[in-house]
Design a protein around this motif. Structure first.
Motif, short mmCIF file in Angstrom:
data_model
loop_
_atom_site.label_atom_id
_atom_site.label_comp_id
_atom_site.label_asym_id
_atom_site.label_seq_id
_atom_site.Cartn_x
_atom_site.Cartn_y
_atom_site.Cartn_z
N LYS A 23 0.86 -1.19 0.00
CA LYS A 23 0.00 0.00 0.00
C LYS A 23 0.89 1.23 0.00
N THR A 44 -4.46 0.35 -8.89
CA THR A 44 -4.64 -0.87 -8.09
C THR A 44 -5.03 -2.05 -8.97
N HIS A 49 -1.21 -3.20 -6.21
CA HIS A 49 -0.84 -2.34 -5.09
C HIS A 49 -1.99 -1.38 -4.75
N GLU A 50 -2.26 -1.21 -3.48
CA GLU A 50 -3.21 -0.19 -3.05
C GLU A 50 -2.51 1.15 -2.98
#
Length: 254
Positions: A23, A44, A49-50
């Protein structure tokens, strides 16, 4: 068969996501808010990946990063702030790229009477909103333009400094000031102001938004991935639609 199908679907979903998904905390100039909020979900979806954004004045965000805030990437509205971070070793080597440019415009409340046709007409306003000209890039750019036009000394007593460019826009929207100098991209987001005139590029300081992955964040790979993502054709189209001038053509970042 249905439970088996569901299990297979879940397996495919999780195997499609990177095992080391992170993140990322992204520091970004307030003027990029709309574009990045649109791009976040696409990032995302593309990478797994955030992403979390912290928007504000680039000067303030740079101070936070220098003080130890764990940002993974920084999209600044000017080169000076990123220069500062680079000098103290906070930029991941090889990741910095000049991404965007913008334009300055003078805005007035949508219902305002009268007209401002050019810089000289600003002498007639009582209050002029700028992002803080002592620190915030949009205000620094605006001050540079007014100095070049020979108007800064006359207008300085009328300036109402704002926390960032979005705050300067809000001051015009509310009618608390007669006019403001903001980015064209911010003016385009508001129905409560109208553009009185645009500042010619030849009269304004060169506006550059550099981006880089930072070295002290908690998600360094996600930071690099975000910088790469901002250079993709899809991201470039979003920035252009939001009114930014997109710089360069060849993606960088290892």
């Amino acid at each position: 068969m249905r439970p088996f199908s569901l299990a297979c679907s879940l397996l495919l979903l999780f195997t499609a996501m990177p095992a080391d998904a992170e993140k990322a905390l992204i520091f970004a100039a307030a003027s990029t808010t709309n574009a990045l909020q649109e791009l976040g979900p696409a990032f995302t979806k593309a990478t797994g990946h955030e992403v979390e954004f912290a928007f504000g004045a680039s000067s303030d965000l740079a101070r936070q990063a220098t003080a130890g805030a764990p940002a993974d990437a920084f999209l600044s509205a000017d080169a000076v702030r990123l220069d500062t971070l680079e000098r103290v070793g906070l930029v991941q080597p090889g990741t910095r790229v000049d991404l965007l440019s913008n334009r300055l415009v003078v805005v007035v409340p949508a219902e305002a009477k009268g007209a401002l046709a050019g810089p000289g007409d600003l002498k007639a306003v009582k209050r002029l909103a700028l992002a803080d000209p002592a620190a915030v890039p949009a205000g620094v750019y605006a001050k540079g333009w007014l100095e070049k036009a020979g108007l800064w000394k006359a207008l300085e007593p009328k300036v109402v400094p704002a926390l960032d460019v979005r705050a300067a826009l809000a001051a015009v929207e509310s009618g608390r000031v007669d006019a403001g100098v903001v980015y064209a991209t911010d003016a385009a987001q508001s129905k409560k102001v109208r553009v009185a005139f645009a500042v010619p590029d030849t009269d304004a300081p060169r506006i550059v938004y550099p981006v880089a992955a930072l070295a002290k964040g908690k998600a360094p790979e996600a930071g690099r991935a975000f910088v790469r993502f901002l250079q993709t054709e899809g991201a470039r189209k979003v920035f252009a639609r939001q009114g930014f001038v997109v710089l360069g053509a060849e993606p960088r970042v290892p």
